[in-house]
Structures are given as C-alpha cells and as structure tokens.
Scaffold this motif. Structure first.
Motif, PDB file in Angstrom:
ATOM      1  N   GLY A   8       0.845  -1.200   0.000  1.00 20.65           N
ATOM      2  CA  GLY A   8       0.000   0.000   0.000  1.00 20.65           C
ATOM      3  C   GLY A   8       0.879   1.248   0.000  1.00 20.65           C
ATOM      4  O   GLY A   8       1.763   1.394   0.855  1.00 20.65           O
ATOM      5  N   ILE A   9       0.641   2.126  -0.943  1.00 18.53           N
ATOM      6  CA  ILE A   9       1.452   3.352  -1.080  1.00 18.53           C
ATOM      7  C   ILE A   9       0.541   4.564  -0.931  1.00 18.53           C
ATOM      8  O   ILE A   9      -0.453   4.695  -1.664  1.00 18.53           O
ATOM      9  N   ALA A  10       0.861   5.419   0.043  1.00 17.31           N
ATOM     10  CA  ALA A  10       0.053   6.625   0.284  1.00 17.31           C
ATOM     11  C   ALA A  10       0.470   7.714  -0.702  1.00 17.31           C
ATOM     12  O   ALA A  10       1.673   7.976  -0.868  1.00 17.31           O
ATOM     13  N   VAL A  11      -0.517   8.314  -1.348  1.00 16.75           N
ATOM     14  CA  VAL A  11      -0.235   9.371  -2.338  1.00 16.75           C
ATOM     15  C   VAL A  11      -1.146  10.575  -2.071  1.00 16.75           C
ATOM     16  O   VAL A  11      -2.235  10.436  -1.518  1.00 16.75           O
ATOM     17  N   LYS A  12      -0.653  11.741  -2.523  1.00 20.33           N
ATOM     18  CA  LYS A  12      -1.449  12.960  -2.317  1.00 20.33           C
ATOM     19  C   LYS A  12      -2.507  13.096  -3.405  1.00 20.33           C
ATOM     20  O   LYS A  12      -3.663  13.409  -3.134  1.00 20.33           O
ATOM     21  N   ASP A  13      -2.090  12.903  -4.647  1.00 18.40           N
ATOM     22  CA  ASP A  13      -2.976  13.134  -5.793  1.00 18.40           C
ATOM     23  C   ASP A  13      -3.137  11.816  -6.546  1.00 18.40           C
ATOM     24  O   ASP A  13      -2.203  11.361  -7.226  1.00 18.40           O
ATOM     25  N   LEU A  14      -4.309  11.194  -6.390  1.00 19.05           N
ATOM     26  CA  LEU A  14      -4.482   9.843  -6.937  1.00 19.05           C
ATOM     27  C   LEU A  14      -4.346   9.817  -8.462  1.00 19.05           C
ATOM     28  O   LEU A  14      -3.689   8.927  -9.010  1.00 19.05           O
ATOM     29  N   ASN A  15      -4.935  10.796  -9.145  1.00 18.04           N
ATOM     30  CA  ASN A  15      -4.867  10.774 -10.622  1.00 18.04           C
ATOM     31  C   ASN A  15      -3.429  10.921 -11.127  1.00 18.04           C
ATOM     32  O   ASN A  15      -3.014  10.203 -12.046  1.00 18.04           O
ATOM     33  N   GLN A  16      -2.683  11.802 -10.478  1.00 21.17           N
ATOM     34  CA  GLN A  16      -1.270  11.973 -10.865  1.00 21.17           C
ATOM     35  C   GLN A  16      -0.519  10.662 -10.620  1.00 21.17           C
ATOM     36  O   GLN A  16       0.272  10.209 -11.454  1.00 21.17           O
ATOM     37  N   ALA A  17      -0.774  10.045  -9.451  1.00 19.13           N
ATOM     38  CA  ALA A  17      -0.047   8.820  -9.097  1.00 19.13           C
ATOM     39  C   ALA A  17      -0.433   7.656 -10.029  1.00 19.13           C
ATOM     40  O   ALA A  17       0.421   6.841 -10.394  1.00 19.13           O
ATOM     41  N   ILE A  18      -1.702   7.607 -10.441  1.00 24.01           N
ATOM     42  CA  ILE A  18      -2.124   6.538 -11.365  1.00 24.01           C
ATOM     43  C   ILE A  18      -1.357   6.664 -12.678  1.00 24.01           C
ATOM     44  O   ILE A  18      -0.801   5.677 -13.182  1.00 24.01           O
ATOM     45  N   SER A  19      -1.310   7.874 -13.223  1.00 20.36           N
ATOM     46  CA  SER A  19      -0.575   8.069 -14.485  1.00 20.36           C
ATOM     47  C   SER A  19       0.886   7.673 -14.310  1.00 20.36           C
ATOM     48  O   SER A  19       1.478   7.013 -15.174  1.00 20.36           O
ATOM     49  N   ASN A  20       1.454   8.077 -13.190  1.00 25.47           N
ATOM     50  CA  ASN A  20       2.862   7.778 -12.936  1.00 25.47           C
ATOM     51  C   ASN A  20       3.102   6.272 -12.849  1.00 25.47           C
ATOM     52  O   ASN A  20       4.029   5.737 -13.466  1.00 25.47           O
TER      53      ASN A  20
END
Ligand code: CMX
Length: 132
Positions: A8-20
């Motif tokens: 599990g990885i905590a991210v601030k911006d889900l859409n940005q992290a999905i693209s990444n």
C-alpha cells in the motif's frame, strides 16, 4: 501467512499517481474503488504476480491524511494474505500483538481486512487480508 498480497502506497494526488504508476509499471490501473469506512480512494495495479495499491485520503479524518501530513508520500502498509482472518487475529492477539480493530472490516478489492499496530511490527503497518 501465505504471501504478500499487496503493497500500500500513500499518495497525495491519486490521478497523478495513477498516471505515474501506469508509466512506471507499464500496465494500466485495473480498478479504482472507494472504501468509505477507511476514508480512502484506492487504485490497483497487477505487476506480474505482485499487486500495488495506491491510497489517497478522501477526508481529513482518514488515516492516510494523517500519514501524509506526518511522513509524506511513501509505503504505508504491507498486506499479507491469510486463509482464515479470524483464526490469524486470534493467534496474534494471544501472542500479545495489538490489533487495530476487534473485527475484520470490508476493504478494497474484495477483501476482509485487519491491521496490526506498526509499533508491534518494527515500524511497518501490517495488514491481514482474506478473500471474501
Ligand atoms: N506505518 C508505520 N508507522 C506508522 C504508520 C504507518 N502506516 N502510521 C502511523 N505510524 C506511526 C506514527 O508515526 C507514530 O510513530 P511515533 O510515535 O514514533 O511518531 C505511531 O505509529 C503512532 O501513530 P499516531 O500518529 O500516534 O497514531 P495515528 O492516529 O496516526 O494512528 C494507526 C496510527 C496506524 C494506529 C492508524 O493509522 C490506523 O489505525 N491505521 C489502520 C487503518 C488504516 O491505515 N487505513 C487506511 C488503509 C486502508 C486500506 O488499505 O484500504
């Protein structure tokens, strides 16, 4: 415990992290799901036999919101697959480990989940998960 089920990885911006992560892993996100009881929105990737869960907070009471404030983005938990979560919870409780709930709760991606306090697992938040 059978195997690591996901990271599990905590991210601030889900859409940005999905693209990444789509770019990094070279595979599309196969599912996004809200888990209101945990205050999170999740996104899942399958990379060979391995699974990655991105987690973003949906409100300020979310454990992910607090984690991001304190530690920033990064690995939030390691989830282990178990056949019988109640039996495993009983075993750990008997050995003196602090479970973060008395009962398993429904998590994302068709699982029943429960957490072990990170101070009882050398600083790693450990999740138990069983297929529903
Ligand atoms: N990994 C490692 N350590 C962690 C941690 C994490 N994910 N979250 C908190 N900690 C540490 C804190 O840094 C703190 O350490 P120090 O005392 O050394 O500073 C300690 O644990 C206690 O933390 P806290 O800030 O006093 O307590 P919190 O109110 O933040 O609660 C925790 C921490 C783990 C009990 C809480 O986040 C919790 O109940 N988590 C389980 C539920 C959850 O995380 N849900 C989101 C994921 C849902 C999903 O996968 O679907």
């Amino acid at each position: 415990m059978d195997k690591i089920e996901h990271l599990g990885i905590a991210v601030k911006d889900l859409n940005q992290a999905i693209s990444n992560y789509e770019m990094l892993l070279g595979t599309p996100c196969y599912k996004q799901e809200d888990v209101p009881s945990q205050g999170v929105r999740t996104a899942f990737f399958q990379s060979g036999p391995n699974k990655v869960e991105l987690l973003a907070a949906t409100d300020e009471n979310s454990p992910i919101f607090k984690f991001l404030e304190k530690k920033g983005e990064g690995i939030h938990h390691v989830a282990f697959a178990v056949d019988d979560i109640l039996k495993e919870m009983q075993r750990l409780k008997k050995e003196g480990y602090r479970l973060l709930s008395d009962h398993p709760s429904p998590g994302a991606d068709g699982k029943l989940i429960c957490f072990v306090h990170p101070k009882d697992s050398n600083g790693v938040l450990m999740e138990l998960c069983q297929d529903i």
